[in-house]
Design a protein around this motif. Structure first.
Motif, PDB file in Angstrom:
ATOM      1  N   GLY A   1       3.638 -33.129 -83.384  1.00 13.93           N
ATOM      2  CA  GLY A   1       2.596 -32.251 -82.869  1.00 13.93           C
ATOM      3  C   GLY A   1       1.504 -32.998 -82.118  1.00 13.93           C
ATOM      4  N   VAL A   2       1.097 -34.148 -82.656  1.00 23.06           N
ATOM      5  CA  VAL A   2       0.036 -34.932 -82.014  1.00 23.06           C
ATOM      6  C   VAL A   2       0.495 -35.456 -80.657  1.00 23.06           C
TER       7      VAL A   2
ATOM      8  N   LEU B   1       3.016 -34.413 -78.778  1.00 23.94           N
ATOM      9  CA  LEU B   1       3.297 -33.324 -77.842  1.00 23.94           C
ATOM     10  C   LEU B   1       2.004 -32.805 -77.221  1.00 23.94           C
ATOM     11  N   SER B   2       0.966 -32.666 -78.040  1.00 20.04           N
ATOM     12  CA  SER B   2      -0.324 -32.207 -77.531  1.00 20.04           C
ATOM     13  C   SER B   2      -0.912 -33.203 -76.540  1.00 20.04           C
ATOM     14  N   MET B   3      -0.850 -34.479 -76.881  1.00 18.46           N
ATOM     15  CA  MET B   3      -1.387 -35.502 -75.991  1.00 18.46           C
ATOM     16  C   MET B   3      -0.605 -35.558 -74.684  1.00 18.46           C
ATOM     17  N   TYR B   4       0.705 -35.378 -74.771  1.00 24.23           N
ATOM     18  CA  TYR B   4       1.531 -35.414 -73.558  1.00 24.23           C
ATOM     19  C   TYR B   4       1.213 -34.237 -72.634  1.00 24.23           C
ATOM     20  N   LEU B   5       1.073 -33.046 -73.211  1.00 24.50           N
ATOM     21  CA  LEU B   5       0.766 -31.866 -72.396  1.00 24.50           C
ATOM     22  C   LEU B   5      -0.619 -31.977 -71.771  1.00 24.50           C
ATOM     23  N   ILE B   6      -1.577 -32.503 -72.529  1.00 27.02           N
ATOM     24  CA  ILE B   6      -2.932 -32.694 -71.986  1.00 27.02           C
ATOM     25  C   ILE B   6      -2.894 -33.685 -70.829  1.00 27.02           C
ATOM     26  N   THR B   7      -2.111 -34.762 -70.993  1.00 29.75           N
ATOM     27  CA  THR B   7      -1.993 -35.773 -69.932  1.00 29.75           C
ATOM     28  C   THR B   7      -1.392 -35.176 -68.669  1.00 29.75           C
TER      29      THR B   7
ATOM     30  N   MET C   1      -4.244 -39.994 -70.749  1.00 30.00           N
ATOM     31  CA  MET C   1      -4.774 -38.695 -71.159  1.00 30.00           C
ATOM     32  C   MET C   1      -6.272 -38.584 -70.894  1.00 30.00           C
TER      33      MET C   1
END
Length: 306
Positions: free
Chosen positions: A29-30, A32-38, A284
């Motif tokens: 989850g962490v 995936l969230s960081m990747y989408l934000i980036t 990110m």
């Protein structure tokens, strides 16, 4: 490990962040969230620059290129790691590992070169403002980006060829979450003296030279800013390069932190954890640094979303 030719190596095992099953949902989850934000953060920067004609300047041209590189830089490592966590599969094929190593070396080098080019742009803008438009022409800007790509494509290709000549064991365990050049060379069964020499020489030339260029540019920038009489003029001059200086500091501090920590502790866990800083966290944070500290970007983003 039983030595074997590279053509007989079917794959490698990536173990870092896949060893604690109870933590894998949280890690998934962490990251995936960081990747989408980036991806979306850098994509918004590219869209803002391309959609606003007032941002069609050398500084924002280089910024959009940096955002483009950061998207692919992160995409070389994180999607594979997320897939491995989701499928509970620790294996990466030999071809996939070599491909990942090639593109990782390519994009981390491009990040370094583009930050150097952006430092030169700020140096010309502050130290030679009257000649800025003449010096930083569209032709020169395109040439600088093209040269950055050519040098790093050739460098990554050379390093890949050097790895292809190595022999590995039948089962190679990589204590990392992606295939990194240094890790692969250390795990080889054959003589790696030539690989080490090429790797360290490339680090000095392609890592040290850009850093020296950045330090020189900012030493001249600081000298020019100190020569400005008014406090308002000093603040305005410094604000034009504050965002870039923040990104440069973040990138080099995290990179140095990775190699210094790995050299001091010899721990693969600390090295892999520290690598997250410049492979995930830095790309990110770049969009936030530029958008939050830059009125032009914020204005362009507001206009774009309208």
């Amino acid at each position: 490990m039983v030595p074997g030719n590279l053509t007989h190596v079917s794959g490698f095992l990536l173990l870092r962040f896949l060893e604690a099953p109870e933590l894998q949902p949280l890690i998934f989850g962490v990251f995936l969230s960081m990747y989408l934000i980036t991806v979306f953060g850098n994509l918004f920067i590219i869209l803002a620059v391309s959609s606003d004609t007032q941002l069609h300047t050398p500084m924002y041209f280089f910024l959009s290129n940096l955002s483009f590189v950061d998207i692919y830089f992160t995409s070389t490592t994180i999607p594979k790691m997320l897939w491995n966590i989701q499928t509970q599969n620790k294996v990466i094929s030999y071809e996939g590992c070599i491909t990942q190593m090639y593109f990782f070396a390519l994009f981390v080098g491009l990040d370094d070169f583009l930050l150097t080019v952006m430092a030169y742009d700020r140096f010309v803008a502050i130290c030679h403002p009257l000649h800025y438009t003449v010096i930083m022409s569209a032709r020169l800007c395109g040439l600088l980006v093209l040269v950055s790509w050519v040098i790093n494509v050739l460098h990554s290709f050379l390093q890949t060829l050097m790895v292809l000549r190595l022999s590995f064991g039948r089962e190679v365990i990589i204590p990392h979450y992606f295939c990194e050049l240094k890790q692969l060379v250390q795990l080889a069964c054959s003589d790696t003296l030539l690989n080490d020499m090429v790797m360290y020489l490339a680090t000095v030339l392609l890592g040290g030279a850009p850093l020296a260029g950045i330090l020189y540019s900012y030493s001249r920038i600081v000298s020019s800013i100190c020569g400005i009489s008014s406090a308002q003029g000093k603040y305005k001059a410094f604000s034009t390069c504050a965002s870039h200086l923040s990104v440069v500091s973040l990138f080099y501090c995290t990179c140095l932190g990775v190699y210094l920590s790995s050299a001091a502790t010899q721990s693969s866990h600390s090295s892999a954890t520290a690598s997250v800083m410049y492979t995930v966290v830095t790309p990110m944070l770049n969009p936030f640094i530029y958008s939050l500290r830059n009125k032009d970007i914020k204005r362009a983003l507001k206009a774009f979303f309208r």
